[in-house]
Structure formats: structure tokens, C-alpha cells
Design a protein around this motif. Sequence first.
Motif, PDB file in Angstrom:
ATOM      1  N   PRO A  28       0.823  -1.214   0.000  1.00 41.36           N
ATOM      2  CA  PRO A  28       0.000   0.000   0.000  1.00 41.36           C
ATOM      3  C   PRO A  28       0.853   1.257   0.000  1.00 41.36           C
ATOM      4  CG  PRO A  28      -0.655  -1.534   1.739  1.00 41.36           C
ATOM      5  CD  PRO A  28       0.650  -2.016   1.208  1.00 41.36           C
ATOM      6  N   VAL A  29       0.302   2.345  -0.520  1.00 44.72           N
ATOM      7  CA  VAL A  29       0.940   3.650  -0.381  1.00 44.72           C
ATOM      8  C   VAL A  29       1.081   3.952   1.109  1.00 44.72           C
ATOM      9  CG1 VAL A  29       0.609   6.125  -0.744  1.00 44.72           C
ATOM     10  CG2 VAL A  29       0.130   4.510  -2.599  1.00 44.72           C
ATOM     11  N   ARG A  30       2.219   4.468   1.510  1.00 43.44           N
ATOM     12  CA  ARG A  30       2.480   4.659   2.938  1.00 43.44           C
ATOM     13  C   ARG A  30       1.470   5.604   3.572  1.00 43.44           C
ATOM     14  NH1 ARG A  30       8.395   5.958   4.673  1.00 43.44           N
ATOM     15  NH2 ARG A  30       7.673   4.941   6.562  1.00 43.44           N
ATOM     16  N   SER A  31       1.085   5.274   4.808  1.00 50.52           N
ATOM     17  CA  SER A  31       0.208   6.163   5.560  1.00 50.52           C
ATOM     18  C   SER A  31       0.924   7.474   5.845  1.00 50.52           C
ATOM     19  CB  SER A  31      -0.211   5.496   6.879  1.00 50.52           C
ATOM     20  OG  SER A  31      -0.954   4.323   6.630  1.00 50.52           O
ATOM     21  N   CYS A  32       0.161   8.473   6.252  1.00 52.57           N
ATOM     22  CA  CYS A  32       0.761   9.777   6.530  1.00 52.57           C
ATOM     23  C   CYS A  32       1.719   9.676   7.724  1.00 52.57           C
ATOM     24  CB  CYS A  32      -0.321  10.820   6.797  1.00 52.57           C
ATOM     25  SG  CYS A  32      -1.173  10.627   8.376  1.00 52.57           S
ATOM     26  N   CYS A  35       0.236   9.261  11.282  1.00 47.18           N
ATOM     27  CA  CYS A  35      -0.293   7.931  11.588  1.00 47.18           C
ATOM     28  C   CYS A  35       0.841   6.926  11.787  1.00 47.18           C
ATOM     29  CB  CYS A  35      -1.222   7.460  10.472  1.00 47.18           C
ATOM     30  SG  CYS A  35      -2.825   8.308  10.464  1.00 47.18           S
ATOM     31  N   ARG A  36       1.918   7.067  11.022  1.00 49.56           N
ATOM     32  CA  ARG A  36       3.049   6.153  11.193  1.00 49.56           C
ATOM     33  C   ARG A  36       3.688   6.338  12.563  1.00 49.56           C
ATOM     34  NH1 ARG A  36       4.512   7.978   5.982  1.00 49.56           N
ATOM     35  NH2 ARG A  36       6.408   8.958   6.780  1.00 49.56           N
ATOM     36  N   GLN A  37       3.784   7.573  13.015  1.00 48.51           N
ATOM     37  CA  GLN A  37       4.414   7.837  14.309  1.00 48.51           C
ATOM     38  C   GLN A  37       3.515   7.418  15.463  1.00 48.51           C
ATOM     39  OE1 GLN A  37       5.353  12.016  14.008  1.00 48.51           O
ATOM     40  NE2 GLN A  37       7.329  11.635  13.034  1.00 48.51           N
ATOM     41  N   ASP A  38       2.208   7.599  15.314  1.00 52.95           N
ATOM     42  CA  ASP A  38       1.268   7.270  16.385  1.00 52.95           C
ATOM     43  C   ASP A  38       1.101   5.770  16.529  1.00 52.95           C
ATOM     44  OD1 ASP A  38      -0.611   8.027  18.420  1.00 52.95           O
ATOM     45  OD2 ASP A  38      -2.202   7.439  17.051  1.00 52.95           O
ATOM     46  N   GLN A  39       1.241   5.023  15.407  1.00 58.22           N
ATOM     47  CA  GLN A  39       1.158   3.566  15.384  1.00 58.22           C
ATOM     48  C   GLN A  39      -0.186   3.042  15.896  1.00 58.22           C
ATOM     49  OE1 GLN A  39       4.583   2.064  17.493  1.00 58.22           O
ATOM     50  NE2 GLN A  39       5.956   2.496  15.808  1.00 58.22           N
ATOM     51  N   HIS A  40      -1.257   3.815  15.672  1.00 61.13           N
ATOM     52  CA  HIS A  40      -2.570   3.317  16.056  1.00 61.13           C
ATOM     53  C   HIS A  40      -3.052   2.318  15.016  1.00 61.13           C
ATOM     54  CE1 HIS A  40      -3.220   7.087  13.695  1.00 61.13           C
ATOM     55  NE2 HIS A  40      -4.005   6.273  13.013  1.00 61.13           N
ATOM     56  N   GLY A 222      15.269  -8.946  25.513  1.00 67.56           N
ATOM     57  CA  GLY A 222      14.560  -9.804  24.562  1.00 67.56           C
ATOM     58  C   GLY A 222      13.112  -9.395  24.397  1.00 67.56           C
ATOM     59  N   VAL A 223      12.454  -9.096  25.513  1.00 66.88           N
ATOM     60  CA  VAL A 223      11.057  -8.671  25.451  1.00 66.88           C
ATOM     61  C   VAL A 223      10.938  -7.335  24.736  1.00 66.88           C
ATOM     62  CG1 VAL A 223       9.085  -7.925  26.839  1.00 66.88           C
ATOM     63  CG2 VAL A 223      10.333  -9.997  27.470  1.00 66.88           C
ATOM     64  N   GLN A 224      11.849  -6.403  25.035  1.00 67.04           N
ATOM     65  CA  GLN A 224      11.801  -5.090  24.386  1.00 67.04           C
ATOM     66  C   GLN A 224      11.998  -5.219  22.882  1.00 67.04           C
ATOM     67  OE1 GLN A 224      10.885  -2.206  25.619  1.00 67.04           O
ATOM     68  NE2 GLN A 224      11.112  -1.301  23.572  1.00 67.04           N
ATOM     69  N   MET A 225      12.924  -6.094  22.466  1.00 67.19           N
ATOM     70  CA  MET A 225      13.134  -6.313  21.036  1.00 67.19           C
ATOM     71  C   MET A 225      11.882  -6.897  20.387  1.00 67.19           C
ATOM     72  SD  MET A 225      17.038  -7.821  21.052  1.00 67.19           S
ATOM     73  CE  MET A 225      16.934  -8.307  19.322  1.00 67.19           C
ATOM     74  N   ALA A 226      11.202  -7.800  21.092  1.00 62.94           N
ATOM     75  CA  ALA A 226       9.972  -8.383  20.549  1.00 62.94           C
ATOM     76  C   ALA A 226       8.867  -7.336  20.446  1.00 62.94           C
ATOM     77  CB  ALA A 226       9.517  -9.554  21.420  1.00 62.94           C
ATOM     78  N   VAL A 227       8.771  -6.455  21.455  1.00 63.80           N
ATOM     79  CA  VAL A 227       7.780  -5.373  21.412  1.00 63.80           C
ATOM     80  C   VAL A 227       8.043  -4.478  20.201  1.00 63.80           C
ATOM     81  CG1 VAL A 227       7.035  -3.249  22.564  1.00 63.80           C
ATOM     82  CG2 VAL A 227       7.263  -5.366  23.874  1.00 63.80           C
ATOM     83  N   GLU A 228       9.315  -4.160  19.956  1.00 67.42           N
ATOM     84  CA  GLU A 228       9.662  -3.314  18.809  1.00 67.42           C
ATOM     85  C   GLU A 228       9.380  -4.029  17.487  1.00 67.42           C
ATOM     86  OE1 GLU A 228      13.714  -2.356  19.501  1.00 67.42           O
ATOM     87  OE2 GLU A 228      13.296  -0.993  21.181  1.00 67.42           O
ATOM     88  N   THR A 229       9.622  -5.333  17.452  1.00 67.15           N
ATOM     89  CA  THR A 229       9.322  -6.112  16.243  1.00 67.15           C
ATOM     90  C   THR A 229       7.830  -6.097  15.952  1.00 67.15           C
ATOM     91  OG1 THR A 229      11.218  -7.575  16.564  1.00 67.15           O
ATOM     92  CG2 THR A 229       9.419  -8.412  15.206  1.00 67.15           C
ATOM     93  N   ILE A 230       7.023  -6.294  16.979  1.00 72.29           N
ATOM     94  CA  ILE A 230       5.561  -6.283  16.805  1.00 72.29           C
ATOM     95  C   ILE A 230       5.099  -4.904  16.365  1.00 72.29           C
ATOM     96  CG2 ILE A 230       3.360  -6.479  18.042  1.00 72.29           C
ATOM     97  CD1 ILE A 230       4.703  -8.667  19.765  1.00 72.29           C
ATOM     98  N   ALA A 231       5.687  -3.860  16.940  1.00 72.91           N
ATOM     99  CA  ALA A 231       5.276  -2.490  16.604  1.00 72.91           C
ATOM    100  C   ALA A 231       5.561  -2.155  15.139  1.00 72.91           C
ATOM    101  CB  ALA A 231       5.980  -1.492  17.514  1.00 72.91           C
ATOM    102  N   ARG A 232       6.550  -2.834  14.547  1.00 71.69           N
ATOM    103  CA  ARG A 232       6.893  -2.558  13.154  1.00 71.69           C
ATOM    104  C   ARG A 232       6.022  -3.329  12.161  1.00 71.69           C
ATOM    105  NH1 ARG A 232      12.303  -2.667  15.238  1.00 71.69           N
ATOM    106  NH2 ARG A 232      12.512  -4.850  14.611  1.00 71.69           N
ATOM    107  N   ILE A 233       5.164  -4.213  12.640  1.00 72.41           N
ATOM    108  CA  ILE A 233       4.298  -4.977  11.751  1.00 72.41           C
ATOM    109  C   ILE A 233       3.318  -4.034  11.068  1.00 72.41           C
ATOM    110  CG2 ILE A 233       2.469  -6.736  11.640  1.00 72.41           C
ATOM    111  CD1 ILE A 233       3.845  -8.122  14.010  1.00 72.41           C
TER     112      ILE A 233
END
Length: 309
Positions: A28-32, A35-40, A222-233
Motif C-alpha cells: 500500500p501507499v504509505r500512511s501519513c 499515523c506512522r508515528q502514532d502507530q494506532h 529480549g522482550v523489548q526487542m519483541a515489542v519493537e518487532t511487533i510495533a513494526r508490523i
Amino acid sequence: MTEEMTTEVAVGLAARGWAVMPLSGKGPVRSCRACRQDQHHGAVCRCPQQWCHGFYGSSANPSVVEAQWPHDADGVGIATGKSNLVVVDVDGPTGHEWVTRLAHRQVLTPTLMMRSASGGGYHLYYEGTLRSRQLRVTPTHPLSGSRDDAPIDIKSVGSYVRWTGIVAVDRPIASVSTALADELDSRQRRLDSAGRRPVPTFQLRPNESGRCVHAPGYLDRGVQMAVETIARINPSGGGVHAQVYGALRGIIRRHAETCGRDCVTRQQLDALSEAAGRLGERPVDFQRAWDNALTESGLPSRFATRTSR
């Protein structure tokens, strides 16, 4: 395709009642930026920009599409679930064999067939809704290479497909059969059953201290890295649950092999669940994913959920 071509195609598809979205490359065309920063999550987005969050921002209004189609779009995506479509995305000879078997049993009926953009596969269009899923399995799964392992994607609710415009077989779009849903559910049960490995005795015994044996801070990192990985989905691309599951499984495997136990604390688990929740992952699905990952590593369930991915 040029801007004029994609706009014309998108308007025509919207006129059919299909919800369309602009694509840039395969995605998809990237969100604004906001929205990318808010990660909602895209389902709750109130952004005034039409095309934020992929299929969540799709439109079946030809007037809106014509007026707001972005100049940098080079493809048209169809939000399959919002368009009441099930698209069977078939790749290569192995995928074709899977389709042929189901066609002989009338699980898949004749319908509109479109060529894929690469030319190596095709898309079967059906009316209706199903749960989106990939039929490929990991190379380490016991059923890897079996008939249940096929280069097939089922795209419907929470997914999208690229419109190629290349008709392979021009037929009216048929309704998806209930037999296909039954076939996919049966396949999933076989995968789950085959994936439940016998639990080695030593894996069920915690280490002598009953605590995580790693250096201080190892689990937190490890948990923090996983949280960051999930946030990038990117939730617009579908497959959120499978990606969340992969992140959780990585944590559990490391500790199952060394500590022999589920070392993650309640607070750490809440952080992971909150990150997944921002992508629309329901708490019950998160808990099921955690228990499935524990079972796969030979550890006892934490939430006593039914094993089903």
C-alpha cells in the motif's frame, strides 16, 4: 501503470462495488507521517487523508477514488474483505495441483480467473468472506512438503489483492462454497495435530534455581526487542497474527532450551500484549498464540487455551 491508467482502473473497480486502494510497488501507499508515528490501528483511524492504513482506508466510491487517487500510485489493490471477495492466490505447479484436486471434488467451482502480475500464477475470484490465511508451512513443520503445504494464499477478511487486469478465464464470479471453509479448517486441524510433538521429560523440569538462568537484563532486552518487532508490523498487509506468533515464539524458544521454563513476567507479557493489541490482536488470540508457542517448545500452557492457530 501511469497515474491516468491506475485512476481509470480504480474508478472502474469501485463502480463494481469493490473497495480499492492505491499501491506503490507490491504494498500500500504509505500512511501519513502522523499515523506512522502514532502507530494506532487502522480500524480506528480518523485521519482525514483517504488512503491511510492500506485496506482500512480503501473506498468503493468512484467519485472519491477519482478525486483523491494519489499521483505516486503504480497499482490498484482491492480490499478483499470489504469487497465481499475471496481470492485464492495460486503460485506455481504445486499450487495448481492443490487447486486441481479441490476442483475435482467441487470444493472450488469455475469462476473468474486472473493472471498474477508475475505470470507464474493466477487468482481465482469468489464472492463471500473467509478468514485470510497462507497455506505455506515452515520448513521445520512435520507436514512440510506434504499436500497440506501449498503455495496458496487465501485473501479475504483483513487482506487485499493486487488487480492485474490480465484475464485468464473470463467467467462470472461464483459464490465461495462452504466446502472450501470446511477443507481449510480440516487442514488446520491436521497441521495442529502434527505439530504437537511429544514433550521431552527434561524440558518440563525447570532449572534448579527455578529462575531465568540468563544474565540480568537479558530477558528485558529480549522482550523489548519483541515489542519493537511487533510495533513494526504493518497491519495493512494482513497476516498480523502469524507475525505476532513468530515474535512470541522466538522469546519462548530461547528460554525453553536453556531455562526449561516460561520466564516472562506478567508485566513483560502485558507489554507484549499491548503492542499486539495496537495492531488489532484480540487478548484471547494473543493468549492462544503464547500457549501455542509454549506447547511447540514442550512447555506447559500458561492460559490453558485451545491449541489452534
